[in-house]
Scaffold this motif. Structure first.
Motif, PDB file in Angstrom:
ATOM      1  N   LYS A  98     -88.385   8.940  48.620  1.00 45.35           N
ATOM      2  CA  LYS A  98     -88.361   7.492  48.417  1.00 45.35           C
ATOM      3  C   LYS A  98     -88.583   7.161  46.947  1.00 45.35           C
ATOM      4  O   LYS A  98     -89.248   7.895  46.231  1.00 45.35           O
ATOM      5  CB  LYS A  98     -89.458   6.832  49.247  1.00 45.35           C
ATOM      6  CG  LYS A  98     -89.287   6.985  50.728  1.00 45.35           C
ATOM      7  CD  LYS A  98     -90.412   6.342  51.483  1.00 45.35           C
ATOM      8  CE  LYS A  98     -90.236   6.563  52.976  1.00 45.35           C
ATOM      9  NZ  LYS A  98     -91.341   6.012  53.736  1.00 45.35           N
ATOM     10  N   CYS A  99     -88.050   6.043  46.539  1.00 44.97           N
ATOM     11  CA  CYS A  99     -88.282   5.518  45.195  1.00 44.97           C
ATOM     12  C   CYS A  99     -89.753   5.115  45.090  1.00 44.97           C
ATOM     13  O   CYS A  99     -90.280   4.437  45.975  1.00 44.97           O
ATOM     14  CB  CYS A  99     -87.380   4.314  44.963  1.00 44.97           C
ATOM     15  SG  CYS A  99     -87.684   3.438  43.417  1.00 44.97           S
ATOM     16  N   LYS A 104     -85.685   4.555  50.672  1.00 45.49           N
ATOM     17  CA  LYS A 104     -85.207   5.935  50.714  1.00 45.49           C
ATOM     18  C   LYS A 104     -83.991   6.081  49.804  1.00 45.49           C
ATOM     19  O   LYS A 104     -83.201   5.165  49.664  1.00 45.49           O
ATOM     20  CB  LYS A 104     -84.851   6.315  52.140  1.00 45.49           C
ATOM     21  CG  LYS A 104     -86.052   6.312  53.037  1.00 45.49           C
ATOM     22  CD  LYS A 104     -85.652   6.576  54.457  1.00 45.49           C
ATOM     23  CE  LYS A 104     -86.839   6.279  55.333  1.00 45.49           C
ATOM     24  NZ  LYS A 104     -86.469   5.839  56.643  1.00 45.49           N
ATOM     25  N   TYR A 105     -83.866   7.252  49.196  1.00 44.77           N
ATOM     26  CA  TYR A 105     -82.746   7.496  48.291  1.00 44.77           C
ATOM     27  C   TYR A 105     -81.408   7.550  49.006  1.00 44.77           C
ATOM     28  O   TYR A 105     -80.378   7.520  48.373  1.00 44.77           O
ATOM     29  CB  TYR A 105     -82.960   8.784  47.505  1.00 44.77           C
ATOM     30  CG  TYR A 105     -84.012   8.653  46.433  1.00 44.77           C
ATOM     31  CD1 TYR A 105     -83.997   7.594  45.542  1.00 44.77           C
ATOM     32  CD2 TYR A 105     -85.019   9.591  46.309  1.00 44.77           C
ATOM     33  CE1 TYR A 105     -84.961   7.470  44.566  1.00 44.77           C
ATOM     34  CE2 TYR A 105     -85.979   9.484  45.326  1.00 44.77           C
ATOM     35  CZ  TYR A 105     -85.943   8.425  44.458  1.00 44.77           C
ATOM     36  OH  TYR A 105     -86.889   8.311  43.489  1.00 44.77           O
ATOM     37  N   HIS A 114     -79.715   2.847  46.606  1.00 45.95           N
ATOM     38  CA  HIS A 114     -80.366   3.942  45.887  1.00 45.95           C
ATOM     39  C   HIS A 114     -79.570   5.236  45.996  1.00 45.95           C
ATOM     40  O   HIS A 114     -80.102   6.301  46.223  1.00 45.95           O
ATOM     41  CB  HIS A 114     -81.788   4.155  46.413  1.00 45.95           C
ATOM     42  CG  HIS A 114     -82.752   3.158  45.882  1.00 45.95           C
ATOM     43  ND1 HIS A 114     -82.815   1.877  46.363  1.00 45.95           N
ATOM     44  CD2 HIS A 114     -83.663   3.229  44.893  1.00 45.95           C
ATOM     45  CE1 HIS A 114     -83.737   1.216  45.704  1.00 45.95           C
ATOM     46  NE2 HIS A 114     -84.267   2.013  44.805  1.00 45.95           N
ATOM     47  N   THR A 136     -80.205   8.555  41.657  1.00 46.44           N
ATOM     48  CA  THR A 136     -81.596   8.775  41.312  1.00 46.44           C
ATOM     49  C   THR A 136     -81.668   9.068  39.820  1.00 46.44           C
ATOM     50  O   THR A 136     -80.810   9.738  39.274  1.00 46.44           O
ATOM     51  CB  THR A 136     -82.166   9.974  42.100  1.00 46.44           C
ATOM     52  OG1 THR A 136     -81.968   9.739  43.480  1.00 46.44           O
ATOM     53  CG2 THR A 136     -83.627  10.173  41.825  1.00 46.44           C
ATOM     54  N   THR A 157     -89.175  10.567  39.101  1.00 52.14           N
ATOM     55  CA  THR A 157     -87.881  10.113  39.598  1.00 52.14           C
ATOM     56  C   THR A 157     -88.010   8.757  40.286  1.00 52.14           C
ATOM     57  O   THR A 157     -89.012   8.470  40.940  1.00 52.14           O
ATOM     58  CB  THR A 157     -87.286  11.128  40.598  1.00 52.14           C
ATOM     59  OG1 THR A 157     -88.210  11.351  41.653  1.00 52.14           O
ATOM     60  CG2 THR A 157     -86.946  12.434  39.913  1.00 52.14           C
ATOM     61  N   GLY A 165     -85.267   5.277  41.853  1.00 54.18           N
ATOM     62  CA  GLY A 165     -83.931   4.770  42.107  1.00 54.18           C
ATOM     63  C   GLY A 165     -83.412   4.104  40.832  1.00 54.18           C
ATOM     64  O   GLY A 165     -84.162   3.464  40.096  1.00 54.18           O
TER      65      GLY A 165
END
Length: 85
Positions: free
Chosen positions: A28-29, A35-36, A41, A44, A52, A54
């Motif tokens: 997750k961001c 969630k990526y 998102h 990344t 890291t 989004g």
């Protein structure tokens, strides 16, 4: 052992694939906690300090505070790299 490692070891013993897509395993961001794998998102980014986020979220941060939301290290737009996986 932490809970994630314990779960992966148990999965291996039960012959389940390690790369499962359980909801809790999707990264997750750290800014918005999305969630990526979400549409917003898909990309990344990584900062100079190694964290890291989004892409849409870190772009907002770099235009406003220019500091990492996790460690408070100062950075600029040139210090953000988009990860292509």
């Amino acid at each position: 052992l932490n809970s994630t490692m314990t779960k992966r070891l148990a999965d291996m013993e039960n012959k389940k694939p390690v790369n499962t897509t359980d909801d809790e395993e999707i990264p997750k961001c750290d800014i918005c906690f999305e969630k990526y794998d979400k549409v917003s998102h898909q990309q990344t980014c990584i900062t100079v300090c190694g964290h890291t986020f989004g892409k849409p979220c870190i772009e907002i941060v770099v235009h406003t505070v220019q500091r990492c939301p996790k460690c408070n290290k100062q950075f600029g737009k040139a210090s953000i790299l988009t990860l292509y996986c």
